[in-house]
Design a protein around this motif. Structure first.
Motif, PDB file in Angstrom:
ATOM      1  N   TYR A 176      41.660  30.155  25.882  1.00 32.25           N
ATOM      2  CA  TYR A 176      42.850  30.842  26.398  1.00 32.25           C
ATOM      3  C   TYR A 176      43.055  30.569  27.883  1.00 32.25           C
ATOM      4  O   TYR A 176      44.008  31.063  28.476  1.00 32.25           O
ATOM      5  N   CYS A 177      42.138  29.833  28.497  1.00 30.22           N
ATOM      6  CA  CYS A 177      42.192  29.647  29.942  1.00 30.22           C
ATOM      7  C   CYS A 177      42.620  28.232  30.318  1.00 30.22           C
ATOM      8  O   CYS A 177      43.490  28.048  31.155  1.00 30.22           O
TER       9      CYS A 177
ATOM     10  N   THR B 196      35.881  33.301  43.197  1.00 27.91           N
ATOM     11  CA  THR B 196      36.202  33.009  41.816  1.00 27.91           C
ATOM     12  C   THR B 196      36.460  31.514  41.672  1.00 27.91           C
ATOM     13  O   THR B 196      36.080  30.721  42.512  1.00 27.91           O
ATOM     14  N   GLY B 197      37.084  31.119  40.573  1.00 30.97           N
ATOM     15  CA  GLY B 197      37.354  29.708  40.369  1.00 30.97           C
ATOM     16  C   GLY B 197      38.447  29.529  39.315  1.00 30.97           C
ATOM     17  O   GLY B 197      39.202  30.476  39.078  1.00 30.97           O
TER      18      GLY B 197
ATOM     19  N   GLU C 185      34.956  27.862  38.083  1.00 34.54           N
ATOM     20  CA  GLU C 185      33.705  28.622  38.023  1.00 34.54           C
ATOM     21  C   GLU C 185      33.034  28.520  39.401  1.00 34.54           C
ATOM     22  O   GLU C 185      32.592  27.423  39.801  1.00 34.54           O
ATOM     23  N   PRO C 186      32.966  29.628  40.138  1.00 35.68           N
ATOM     24  CA  PRO C 186      32.477  29.548  41.521  1.00 35.68           C
ATOM     25  C   PRO C 186      31.058  29.015  41.635  1.00 35.68           C
ATOM     26  O   PRO C 186      30.716  28.363  42.627  1.00 35.68           O
TER      27      PRO C 186
ATOM     28  N   THR D  69      32.400  35.442  37.550  1.00 37.81           N
ATOM     29  CA  THR D  69      31.723  34.241  37.051  1.00 37.81           C
ATOM     30  C   THR D  69      31.572  34.322  35.529  1.00 37.81           C
ATOM     31  O   THR D  69      31.584  35.420  34.961  1.00 37.81           O
TER      32      THR D  69
ATOM     33  N   SER E 258      32.268  37.382  32.920  1.00 36.28           N
ATOM     34  CA  SER E 258      33.229  37.268  31.830  1.00 36.28           C
ATOM     35  C   SER E 258      32.469  36.989  30.542  1.00 36.28           C
ATOM     36  O   SER E 258      31.708  36.020  30.468  1.00 36.28           O
TER      37      SER E 258
ATOM     38  N   ASN F  37      33.719  41.543  31.788  1.00 41.17           N
ATOM     39  CA  ASN F  37      35.156  41.421  31.515  1.00 41.17           C
ATOM     40  C   ASN F  37      35.374  40.624  30.241  1.00 41.17           C
ATOM     41  O   ASN F  37      34.891  39.491  30.134  1.00 41.17           O
TER      42      ASN F  37
ATOM     43  N   ILE G 146      40.594  43.034  28.904  1.00 47.80           N
ATOM     44  CA  ILE G 146      41.748  42.532  29.655  1.00 47.80           C
ATOM     45  C   ILE G 146      42.792  41.986  28.685  1.00 47.80           C
ATOM     46  O   ILE G 146      42.452  41.212  27.775  1.00 47.80           O
ATOM     47  N   GLU G 147      44.023  42.394  28.885  1.00 41.87           N
ATOM     48  CA  GLU G 147      45.099  41.802  28.080  1.00 41.87           C
ATOM     49  C   GLU G 147      45.336  40.373  28.547  1.00 41.87           C
ATOM     50  O   GLU G 147      45.376  40.103  29.752  1.00 41.87           O
TER      51      GLU G 147
ATOM     52  N   PHE H  43      50.345  31.663  30.957  1.00 37.70           N
ATOM     53  CA  PHE H  43      50.472  30.736  32.090  1.00 37.70           C
ATOM     54  C   PHE H  43      50.853  29.348  31.596  1.00 37.70           C
ATOM     55  O   PHE H  43      50.136  28.766  30.770  1.00 37.70           O
TER      56      PHE H  43
ATOM     57  N   GLN I 181      48.944  31.815  24.363  1.00 35.03           N
ATOM     58  CA  GLN I 181      48.582  33.105  24.955  1.00 35.03           C
ATOM     59  C   GLN I 181      49.498  34.216  24.465  1.00 35.03           C
ATOM     60  O   GLN I 181      49.066  35.333  24.215  1.00 35.03           O
TER      61      GLN I 181
ATOM     62  N   MET J 233      45.351  29.589  34.542  1.00 36.64           N
ATOM     63  CA  MET J 233      44.484  30.575  35.182  1.00 36.64           C
ATOM     64  C   MET J 233      43.319  29.944  35.963  1.00 36.64           C
ATOM     65  O   MET J 233      42.983  30.377  37.051  1.00 36.64           O
ATOM     66  N   SER J 234      42.713  28.889  35.408  1.00 38.56           N
ATOM     67  CA  SER J 234      41.560  28.283  36.067  1.00 38.56           C
ATOM     68  C   SER J 234      41.946  27.642  37.403  1.00 38.56           C
ATOM     69  O   SER J 234      41.087  27.362  38.224  1.00 38.56           O
TER      70      SER J 234
HETATM   71  N1  SAM Z   1      34.947  31.100  35.612  1.00 36.50           N
HETATM   72  C1  SAM Z   1      34.945  32.443  36.092  1.00 36.50           C
HETATM   73  C2  SAM Z   1      34.889  33.411  34.929  1.00 36.50           C
HETATM   74  O1  SAM Z   1      34.772  32.984  33.792  1.00 36.50           O
HETATM   75  O2  SAM Z   1      34.927  34.601  35.185  1.00 36.50           O
HETATM   76  C3  SAM Z   1      36.061  32.794  37.057  1.00 36.50           C
HETATM   77  C4  SAM Z   1      37.434  32.269  36.789  1.00 36.50           C
HETATM   78  S1  SAM Z   1      38.198  32.874  35.323  1.00 36.50           S
HETATM   79  C5  SAM Z   1      39.771  32.090  35.442  1.00 36.50           C
HETATM   80  C6  SAM Z   1      38.492  34.560  35.774  1.00 36.50           C
HETATM   81  C7  SAM Z   1      38.834  35.496  34.653  1.00 36.50           C
HETATM   82  O3  SAM Z   1      40.109  35.189  34.168  1.00 36.50           O
HETATM   83  C8  SAM Z   1      37.904  35.471  33.474  1.00 36.50           C
HETATM   84  O4  SAM Z   1      37.481  36.784  33.184  1.00 36.50           O
HETATM   85  C9  SAM Z   1      38.764  34.949  32.369  1.00 36.50           C
HETATM   86  O5  SAM Z   1      38.366  35.441  31.127  1.00 36.50           O
HETATM   87  C10 SAM Z   1      40.109  35.448  32.781  1.00 36.50           C
HETATM   88  N2  SAM Z   1      41.234  34.759  32.178  1.00 36.50           N
HETATM   89  C11 SAM Z   1      41.406  33.445  31.985  1.00 36.50           C
HETATM   90  N3  SAM Z   1      42.586  33.189  31.414  1.00 36.50           N
HETATM   91  C12 SAM Z   1      43.195  34.375  31.236  1.00 36.50           C
HETATM   92  C13 SAM Z   1      44.442  34.785  30.700  1.00 36.50           C
HETATM   93  N4  SAM Z   1      45.300  33.912  30.202  1.00 36.50           N
HETATM   94  N5  SAM Z   1      44.735  36.095  30.695  1.00 36.50           N
HETATM   95  C14 SAM Z   1      43.868  37.011  31.198  1.00 36.50           C
HETATM   96  N6  SAM Z   1      42.675  36.690  31.714  1.00 36.50           N
HETATM   97  C15 SAM Z   1      42.349  35.392  31.731  1.00 36.50           C
END
Ligand code: SAM
Length: 343
Positions: free
Chosen positions: A45-46, A83-84, A86-87, A113, A136, A175, A204-205, A209, A216, A338-339
Motif C-alpha cells: 500500500y506504500c 522517517t523515510g 526507511e530511516p 521505522t 510499523s 502503527n 491508521i486509515e 497517493f 488505496q 508515501m515513501s
Molecule cells: N519505513 C518507515 C516505516 O515503515 O514506518 C517510515 C516510512 S513509512 C512511509 C511511515 C508510515 O506510513 C508507516 O507506518 C506506513 O505504514 C505508513 N503508510 C504508508 N503508506 C500509507 C498510506 N497509503 N496510508 C496511510 N499510511 C501509510
C-alpha cells in the motif's frame, strides 16, 4: 478546536520568540524529516515493487539536514521525527541522530521505522539521543506479513520491538495501516498486544497517493469497522484522555497496560490541530501530507543562500500551510507516494 486567526499575508507569522504560526494561526512545532526515499521493504500500500529511487546527489547531506533542523528549531519547532523511506537504511544514521539530538530547542526526537534493523540499532540510537520510536507492523501473522511487505520477515520486527523496549525507547508505539484483503482480520491480534505490553497500538486509515491511489481507495477500511472488529473479539473499548495533542483517538481494553489508538485521517480528519510540516529527503518542505504544495529549500541551500534567507524561506513556506486535505472532495495528492514523503 484550534483558534483560527486570519492574518494579512504580509503580516509576520509570529512575533519573535513566539514561534512560528501558519496563516490560520496554528503553531508549527513538529517537523518530520525524511532521511531517504529508500526502503528495505516494499509494503503493497506504500510503494510499487519496481520503485525508482532518487539519485544520491539529490538527497540532502547530513550537514544540509542539520542546517534545516537548526533553522526549524530557531523558528519554534520542538519536535523532530525521523522517517523515510526507511530511516535506518541511511548510512551514519546513529551519528546523524546524535547531531540532531544536540540541536538547541529540540525537546523531543522520535523515529518512525519498520523495525527491521532495530535489533542492532535500538541501543545505539537511544544512546545517541533518540527518545521514542514508532514501529510499523500491520499483522502478527508471518504469511500475511510477507504478503504485505513483499519479502519481510516478521521475526526481525518482533526482535526489533523487544530491542526498542530494552533500550528504553518509550513509549513504544506500534502503527498498523489497515488494508482490505491483506490484514483487516489481523486487527484483534494486534490489539491483544496491549493486554500484556504497555505499548500504544494504533490503527491508521489508509490514505490515497498518486500512482497507488486506486488500490488505496479500494482497499480502504474505516476506523469504525476496525473498532467494531476489535470490540467483537476483545470486549468494549473505553475512551481515555491523553495529555497533549495526539492525532489518535485513544482507548483501552479492560485491564490492559497498553492503549489502542485510531488515526482516522480519511473519515475524521484532524487538520484543525495539525502543527506539522515535513522535509522530504531531497529538501522540499511539504506543508500538508495530503497536498502537493511544497517549497524547495535545497536549491537555495546549494546556491549559497545565507542562513537568514533559508530561515525566511522556511518561515514563509510554513505560513502558507494549507488548511487541510481535500479527500472528501476527491482531491488526491499526485506528485509523490508515501515513501517519498515520510509518514
Ligand atoms: N519505513 C518507515 C516505516 O515503515 O514506518 C517510515 C516510512 S513509512 C512511509 C511511515 C508510515 O506510513 C508507516 O507506518 C506506513 O505504514 C505508513 N503508510 C504508508 N503508506 C500509507 C498510506 N497509503 N496510508 C496511510 N499510511 C501509510
Amino acid at each position: 478546536m484550534a483558534t483560527i486567526v486570519s492574518r494579512h499575508p504580509h503580516q509576520p507569522a509570529a512575533a519573535p520568540g513566539e514561534g512560528m504560526r501558519d496563516q490560520y494561526g496554528r503553531k508549527i512545532r513538529d517537523l518530520r524529516v525524511s532521511l531517504t526515499d529508500r526502503c528495505n521493504l516494499r509494503c503493497v500500500y506504500c510503494m510499487p515493487e519496481a520503485v525508482e529511487f532518487k539519485p544520491r546527489d539529490e538527497i540532502l547531506t547530513d550537514d544540509e539536514i542539520l542546517v534545516l533542523v537548526r533553522v526549524a528549531a530557531e523558528l519554534g519547532v520542538t519536535k523532530i521525527r525521523l522517517t523515510g523511506g526507511e530511516p535506518t537504511v541511511r548510512s551514519n544514521i546513529v551519528g546523524l541522530t546524535a547531531r540532531i539530538a544536540q540541536v538547541s530547542g529540540i525537546e523531543d526526537l522520535a523515529m518512525t521505522t519498520n523495525g527491521v534493523r532495530l535489533r542492532e540499532l535500538a541501543q545505539p540510537l537511544a544512546a545517541a539521543g533518540l527518545r521514542r520510536i514508532n514501529v510499523s507492523l500491520d499483522t502478527l501473522d508471518r504469511e500475511q506479513f510477507r504478503a504485505i511487505t513483499r519479502w519481510g520477515n516478521l521475526d526481525d520486527v518482533l526482535d526489533g520491538l523487544a530491542a526498542a523496549e530494552a533500550a528504553g525507547l518509550q513509549p513504544v508505539k506500534v502503527n498498523a495501516v489497515v488494508v482490505r484483503g491483506f490484514n483487516e482480520d489481523a486487527v484483534a491480534d494486534l490489539a491483544r498486544l496491549t493486554l500484556t505490553r504497555p505499548w500504544a497500538v494504533r490503527f491508521i486509515e489508509m490514505m490515497p497517493f498518486g500512482s497507488v491511489a486506486g488500490f488505496q481507495t479500494n482497499a480502504y477500511v474505516p476506523s469504525r469497522e476496525t473498532m467494531g472488529r476489535i470490540e467483537a473479539a476483545l470486549g468494549p473499548l473505553t475512551p481515555i484522555d491523553v495529555t497533549g495533542y495526539d492525532p489518535a483517538r485513544t482507548y483501552r481494553l479492560a485491564g490492559a497496560p497498553g492503549t489502542l489508538g485510531f488515526i482516522s485521517s480519511v473519515s475524521q480528519p484532524f487538520c484543525a490541530q495539525c502543527g506539522r510540516v515535513r522535509l522530504t529527503a531531497e529538501g522540499r518542505l511539504r506543508l500538508c501530507l495530503l497536498r502537493d504544495d511544497e517549497a524547495d529549500l535545497r536549491t537555495p541551500l546549494r546556491a549559497g543562500a545565507s542562513y537568514e534567507e533559508i530561515r525566511e524561506r522556511f518561515r514563509a513556506a510554513a505560513y502558507r500551510k494549507p488548511w487541510g486535505h481535500g479527500l472528501a472532495r476527491g482531491v488526491i495528492p499526485q506528485r509523490r507516494i508515501m515513501s517519498q514523503i515520510g509518514g
